[in-house]
Design a protein around this motif. Structure first.
Motif, PDB file in Angstrom:
ATOM      1  N   PRO A   1       0.374  -1.199  -0.199  1.00 19.71           N
ATOM      2  CA  PRO A   1      -0.047   0.078  -0.085  1.00 19.71           C
ATOM      3  C   PRO A   1       0.504   1.212  -0.244  1.00 19.71           C
ATOM      4  CG  PRO A   1      -0.371  -1.398   1.291  1.00 19.71           C
ATOM      5  CD  PRO A   1       0.379  -2.116   1.294  1.00 19.71           C
ATOM      6  N   SER A   2       0.608   2.646  -0.038  1.00 18.56           N
ATOM      7  CA  SER A   2       0.913   3.198  -0.817  1.00 18.56           C
ATOM      8  C   SER A   2       1.054   4.618   0.269  1.00 18.56           C
ATOM      9  CB  SER A   2       1.036   4.265  -1.723  1.00 18.56           C
ATOM     10  OG  SER A   2       1.093   5.723  -2.471  1.00 18.56           O
TER      11      SER A   2
ATOM     12  N   VAL B   1      11.595   5.581   0.886  1.00 19.67           N
ATOM     13  CA  VAL B   1      10.820   4.583   0.667  1.00 19.67           C
ATOM     14  C   VAL B   1      11.040   5.820  -0.907  1.00 19.67           C
ATOM     15  CG1 VAL B   1       8.890   4.453   0.962  1.00 19.67           C
ATOM     16  CG2 VAL B   1      10.072   3.592   2.787  1.00 19.67           C
ATOM     17  N   ASP B   2      11.199   4.142  -1.684  1.00 22.42           N
ATOM     18  CA  ASP B   2      10.335   5.438  -2.820  1.00 22.42           C
ATOM     19  C   ASP B   2       9.465   4.171  -3.509  1.00 22.42           C
ATOM     20  OD1 ASP B   2      12.773   6.676  -3.530  1.00 22.42           O
ATOM     21  OD2 ASP B   2      13.587   5.257  -4.309  1.00 22.42           O
ATOM     22  N   GLU B   3       7.954   5.285  -3.859  1.00 24.04           N
ATOM     23  CA  GLU B   3       6.549   4.600  -4.899  1.00 24.04           C
ATOM     24  C   GLU B   3       6.149   4.436  -6.214  1.00 24.04           C
ATOM     25  OE1 GLU B   3       3.626   5.622  -2.255  1.00 24.04           O
ATOM     26  OE2 GLU B   3       4.398   5.083  -0.476  1.00 24.04           O
ATOM     27  N   LEU B   4       6.289   3.365  -6.637  1.00 23.93           N
ATOM     28  CA  LEU B   4       5.822   3.884  -7.899  1.00 23.93           C
ATOM     29  C   LEU B   4       5.156   3.005  -8.326  1.00 23.93           C
ATOM     30  CD1 LEU B   4       9.622   1.423  -8.206  1.00 23.93           C
ATOM     31  CD2 LEU B   4       9.015   4.211  -9.166  1.00 23.93           C
TER      32      LEU B   4
ATOM     33  N   LEU C   1       7.859   9.040  -6.254  1.00 21.46           N
ATOM     34  CA  LEU C   1       7.566   9.782  -5.023  1.00 21.46           C
ATOM     35  C   LEU C   1       8.676   8.961  -3.997  1.00 21.46           C
ATOM     36  CD1 LEU C   1       3.958  10.197  -4.756  1.00 21.46           C
ATOM     37  CD2 LEU C   1       5.882  11.852  -6.614  1.00 21.46           C
ATOM     38  N   THR C   2       9.317   9.509  -3.924  1.00 19.72           N
ATOM     39  CA  THR C   2      10.556   9.215  -2.904  1.00 19.72           C
ATOM     40  C   THR C   2      10.236  10.330  -1.923  1.00 19.72           C
ATOM     41  OG1 THR C   2      12.826   9.502  -4.506  1.00 19.72           O
ATOM     42  CG2 THR C   2      12.964   9.977  -1.777  1.00 19.72           C
TER      43      THR C   2
END
Length: 154
Positions: free
Chosen positions: A94-95, A119-122, A133-134
């Motif tokens: 989950p983001s 954390v990077d979200e892709l 988004l870092t």
């Protein structure tokens, strides 16, 4: 480095608007292969980010290489050589933006500070491009998404 068509539009957006865009995108089922990095966002961020990464040990960051098992590594450009540095793990989770699935890139504790707190979200921007988004897990940057693109090398 040539600016991609995706970045031309994204570079007109405010930093906060990247979360709104991210919410509209779907998570890729998996990420595997070599991805070329591109900084996006307001001009000040595109100027600061590469310099800041030098201070944090990732100077020359130019992408990521993901294996099928979820392991990965950052790629750094040093003159004519690509260096592989700072391992990562990637998994569907989950983001923090909206609770919906995304590929989450974490930096294991073997990495130097501050990377285990990053954390990077892709999510999928188009067929060959991921919007990243870092987030820092602590401090004043915890709520500030720092955007980037990953273009799959084919």
């Amino acid at each position: 480095m040539q600016i991609s068509p995706q970045a031309i539009n994204l570079n007109r957006k405010s930093l906060r608007s990247f979360q709104a865009l991210f919410i509209t995108l779907k998570a890729p089922a998996a990420v595997q292969g070599v991805y070329r990095a591109e900084f996006v966002g307001p001009a000040w961020l595109r100027w600061v980010a590469p310099k800041g990464l030098w201070l944090l040990g990732l100077g020359g960051w130019c992408g990521k290489d993901f294996a099928a098992n979820g392991a990965g590594i950052n790629l750094l450009q040093r003159e004519d050589t690509i260096i592989r540095r700072f391992p990562v793990q990637v998994a569907l989770a989950p983001s923090r933006v909206d609770g919906q699935p995304c590929q989450i890139v974490t930096y294991p504790a073997v990495n130097p500070w501050p990377w285990p707190s990053v954390v990077d979200e892709l999510r999928q921007l188009d067929e060959q491009t991921l919007l990243g988004l870092t987030f820092f897990k602590m401090g004043p940057l915890a709520r500030l998404p720092l955007p980037f693109l990953l273009h799959k090398d084919v």
